[in-house]
Design a protein around this motif. Structure first.
Motif, PDB file in Angstrom:
ATOM      1  N   GLN A  21       0.821  -1.312   0.002  1.00  0.00           N
ATOM      2  CA  GLN A  21       0.043   0.152  -0.061  1.00  0.00           C
ATOM      3  C   GLN A  21       0.880   1.280  -0.060  1.00  0.00           C
ATOM      4  OE1 GLN A  21      -3.556   0.401   2.611  1.00  0.00           O
ATOM      5  NE2 GLN A  21      -2.462   2.082   3.440  1.00  0.00           N
ATOM      6  N   GLU A  22       2.105   1.286   0.740  1.00  0.00           N
ATOM      7  CA  GLU A  22       2.682   2.430   0.959  1.00  0.00           C
ATOM      8  C   GLU A  22       3.824   2.354  -0.069  1.00  0.00           C
ATOM      9  OE1 GLU A  22       3.820   2.506   4.919  1.00  0.00           O
ATOM     10  OE2 GLU A  22       1.922   3.220   5.597  1.00  0.00           O
ATOM     11  N   SER A  23       4.011   1.213  -0.820  1.00  0.00           N
ATOM     12  CA  SER A  23       5.020   1.230  -1.919  1.00  0.00           C
ATOM     13  C   SER A  23       6.555   1.286  -1.237  1.00  0.00           C
ATOM     14  CB  SER A  23       5.055   2.206  -2.879  1.00  0.00           C
ATOM     15  OG  SER A  23       3.864   2.031  -3.689  1.00  0.00           O
ATOM     16  N   THR A  24       6.586   0.557   0.082  1.00  0.00           N
ATOM     17  CA  THR A  24       7.694   0.494   0.718  1.00  0.00           C
ATOM     18  C   THR A  24       8.555  -0.747   1.046  1.00  0.00           C
ATOM     19  OG1 THR A  24       6.821   0.815   2.791  1.00  0.00           O
ATOM     20  CG2 THR A  24       7.236   2.858   1.745  1.00  0.00           C
ATOM     21  N   ALA A  25       9.980  -0.696   0.952  1.00  0.00           N
ATOM     22  CA  ALA A  25      10.586  -1.699   1.602  1.00  0.00           C
ATOM     23  C   ALA A  25      11.336  -1.519   2.701  1.00  0.00           C
ATOM     24  CB  ALA A  25      11.381  -2.387   0.521  1.00  0.00           C
ATOM     25  N   ASN A  26      10.867  -2.192   3.883  1.00  0.00           N
ATOM     26  CA  ASN A  26      11.443  -1.438   5.249  1.00  0.00           C
ATOM     27  C   ASN A  26      12.552  -2.553   5.888  1.00  0.00           C
ATOM     28  OD1 ASN A  26       9.345   0.901   5.607  1.00  0.00           O
ATOM     29  ND2 ASN A  26       8.169  -0.919   5.000  1.00  0.00           N
ATOM     30  N   PHE A  27      13.730  -2.251   6.170  1.00  0.00           N
ATOM     31  CA  PHE A  27      14.726  -3.137   6.596  1.00  0.00           C
ATOM     32  C   PHE A  27      15.134  -3.147   8.134  1.00  0.00           C
ATOM     33  CE2 PHE A  27      14.887  -2.541   1.842  1.00  0.00           C
ATOM     34  CZ  PHE A  27      14.961  -3.907   1.513  1.00  0.00           C
ATOM     35  N   PHE A  28      15.158  -4.242   8.626  1.00  0.00           N
ATOM     36  CA  PHE A  28      15.381  -4.169  10.119  1.00  0.00           C
ATOM     37  C   PHE A  28      16.676  -5.400  10.700  1.00  0.00           C
ATOM     38  CE2 PHE A  28      10.914  -3.365   9.547  1.00  0.00           C
ATOM     39  CZ  PHE A  28      10.788  -2.561  10.797  1.00  0.00           C
ATOM     40  N   ASN A  29      17.309  -4.831  11.334  1.00  0.00           N
ATOM     41  CA  ASN A  29      18.358  -5.573  11.952  1.00  0.00           C
ATOM     42  C   ASN A  29      17.766  -6.515  13.287  1.00  0.00           C
ATOM     43  OD1 ASN A  29      20.353  -6.585  13.577  1.00  0.00           O
ATOM     44  ND2 ASN A  29      21.959  -5.095  12.982  1.00  0.00           N
ATOM     45  N   VAL A  30      17.535  -7.536  12.784  1.00  0.00           N
ATOM     46  CA  VAL A  30      16.939  -8.770  13.885  1.00  0.00           C
ATOM     47  C   VAL A  30      18.070  -9.649  14.576  1.00  0.00           C
ATOM     48  CG1 VAL A  30      14.864  -8.632  12.801  1.00  0.00           C
ATOM     49  CG2 VAL A  30      16.362 -10.393  11.920  1.00  0.00           C
ATOM     50  N   GLY A  31      19.511  -8.799  14.731  1.00  0.00           N
ATOM     51  CA  GLY A  31      20.254  -9.585  15.467  1.00  0.00           C
ATOM     52  C   GLY A  31      19.943  -9.906  16.748  1.00  0.00           C
ATOM     53  N   ASN A  32      19.206  -9.024  17.266  1.00  0.00           N
ATOM     54  CA  ASN A  32      18.588  -9.255  18.730  1.00  0.00           C
ATOM     55  C   ASN A  32      16.893  -9.588  18.263  1.00  0.00           C
ATOM     56  OD1 ASN A  32      17.445  -9.270  21.269  1.00  0.00           O
ATOM     57  ND2 ASN A  32      18.368  -7.430  21.938  1.00  0.00           N
ATOM     58  N   PRO A  33      16.695 -10.689  18.301  1.00  0.00           N
ATOM     59  CA  PRO A  33      15.174 -10.779  17.741  1.00  0.00           C
ATOM     60  C   PRO A  33      14.233 -10.154  18.776  1.00  0.00           C
ATOM     61  CG  PRO A  33      16.316 -12.785  17.803  1.00  0.00           C
ATOM     62  CD  PRO A  33      17.125 -12.063  18.592  1.00  0.00           C
ATOM     63  N   ARG A  34      14.491  -9.931  19.890  1.00  0.00           N
ATOM     64  CA  ARG A  34      13.350  -9.324  20.872  1.00  0.00           C
ATOM     65  C   ARG A  34      13.414  -7.829  20.842  1.00  0.00           C
ATOM     66  NH1 ARG A  34      11.949 -12.917  25.139  1.00  0.00           N
ATOM     67  NH2 ARG A  34      12.783 -14.791  25.123  1.00  0.00           N
ATOM     68  N   ASN A  35      14.441  -7.150  20.010  1.00  0.00           N
ATOM     69  CA  ASN A  35      14.627  -5.859  19.789  1.00  0.00           C
ATOM     70  C   ASN A  35      15.019  -5.432  18.248  1.00  0.00           C
ATOM     71  OD1 ASN A  35      14.495  -2.983  20.420  1.00  0.00           O
ATOM     72  ND2 ASN A  35      16.826  -3.193  21.102  1.00  0.00           N
ATOM     73  N   PRO A  36      14.102  -5.679  17.306  1.00  0.00           N
ATOM     74  CA  PRO A  36      14.450  -5.438  16.022  1.00  0.00           C
ATOM     75  C   PRO A  36      14.562  -4.020  15.745  1.00  0.00           C
ATOM     76  CG  PRO A  36      12.378  -6.011  16.226  1.00  0.00           C
ATOM     77  CD  PRO A  36      12.867  -6.193  17.480  1.00  0.00           C
ATOM     78  N   GLN A  37      15.642  -3.594  15.005  1.00  0.00           N
ATOM     79  CA  GLN A  37      16.027  -2.228  14.704  1.00  0.00           C
ATOM     80  C   GLN A  37      16.058  -1.580  13.235  1.00  0.00           C
ATOM     81  OE1 GLN A  37      16.805   0.224  17.235  1.00  0.00           O
ATOM     82  NE2 GLN A  37      16.385  -1.575  18.655  1.00  0.00           N
ATOM     83  N   LEU A  38      14.994  -0.783  12.991  1.00  0.00           N
ATOM     84  CA  LEU A  38      14.801  -0.438  11.675  1.00  0.00           C
ATOM     85  C   LEU A  38      15.994   0.143  11.213  1.00  0.00           C
ATOM     86  CD1 LEU A  38      12.775   0.026   9.263  1.00  0.00           C
ATOM     87  CD2 LEU A  38      12.305   2.529  10.271  1.00  0.00           C
TER      88      LEU A  38
END
Length: 286
Positions: A21-38
């Motif tokens: 809907q927003e035409s975006t790709a959003n990327f996260f660092n999930v090295g710590n699965p409990r605290n993903p970082q955009l």
């Protein structure tokens, strides 16, 4: 908070959430699965058509118009994404929406509107090579999973109970190729998604009794057989299904349901978490 339809793809320590809907790709660092970082948000024109797929530091995003396929790479600092120049003039155009999966040195793109499947050799992850496509099959495809040398597609269903599982084998090496091995009919009024683990294939679907997980033994890929059905009150309104070596997870309208598949013919619910508005689910292979 992302709007509209969303698809999530999990890589090695990173995740990509596509918002069509927003035409975006959003990327996260999930090295710590409990605290993903955009770490990055890309506004894509033409827009993404559906889910992305990862191979190492590279992510592949099917897109519309003349772009066809976007390739991006995590930068050396791990803090954002760099676009990878790519000549897609020889690629087929996608009539979205799509799904994407990576297995080994292959990228598979499923085009939902036409039921076609496109196969790309990504031995060089920065330069995908289009190899072949499947012919459209009669029923709507509902799910795609790729494991090892095999691709599994769930399709269709209807008043006569015409759900199907299609299996293809992909051959890597100097002369990559795709062989379509088998299509098995299933007594289902509807299929929802498919997930594979080892020699077993799990299909979320609906039969005369209601929703459930239908388990097939695919030890012989040219002759998979339906061997069990698992039902539970938590499995209502299934939206997505994923598996790894000993877990099966279903996302429903209201819950995230974790199941133990260490004994594939005796699936059991481990826990169900309340989760309103789930759109998609991704699971680490670990």
């Amino acid at each position: 908070d992302f709007g509209g339809d969303m698809q999530v793809a999990l890589g090695d320590g990173f995740a990509c959430v596509i918002s069509t809907q927003e035409s975006t790709a959003n990327f996260f660092n999930v090295g710590n699965p409990r605290n993903p970082q955009l770490i990055d948000t890309l506004n894509l024109t033409p827009p993404p058509l559906g889910s992305a797929a990862w191979s190492g530091d590279y992510v592949y995003i099917p897109r519309g118009s003349s772009v066809k396929l976007g390739v991006f790479k995590i930068n050396s600092e791990g803090t954002g994404m760099d676009g990878v120049p790519l000549d897609t003039s020889s690629f087929p155009s996608f009539s979205g929406p799509t799904d994407a999966e990576v297995t080994g040195s292959w990228l598979i793109v499923r085009e939902k509107n036409t039921n076609r499947h496109f196969f790309f050799d990504i031995s060089d992850p920065a330069v995908p090579a289009f190899i072949s496509q499947s012919n459209p099959i009669s029923a709507d495809t509902t799910g795609l999973d790729a494991r090892g040398d095999f691709v599994y597609v769930s399709t269709g269903g209807g008043p006569s109970g015409n759900g199907f599982l299609e299996i293809a084998e992909i051959q890597s090496g100097p002369f990559p190729s795709v062989d379509f091995l088998h299509i098995i009919g299933l007594p289902l009024f509807g299929t929802i998604d498919v997930a594979a683990s080892g020699d077993y294939v799990y299909i979320a679907g609906v039969d005369v009794t209601g929703e459930g997980i239908f388990i097939l033994d695919a030890t012989i890929r040219t002759n998979p057989t339906l061997v069990a059905t698992f039902r539970d009150t938590s499995l209502t309104g299934i939206k997505a299904l994923v598996a790894n070596s000993n877990q099966l997870i279903a996302g429903t309208n209201t819950e995230l349901v974790m199941m133990d598949t260490s004994t594939p013919l005796s699936v059991s619910v481990v826990k169900a978490y309340a989760a309103q508005g789930l759109r998609d689910v991704a699971l680490s292979d670990a």
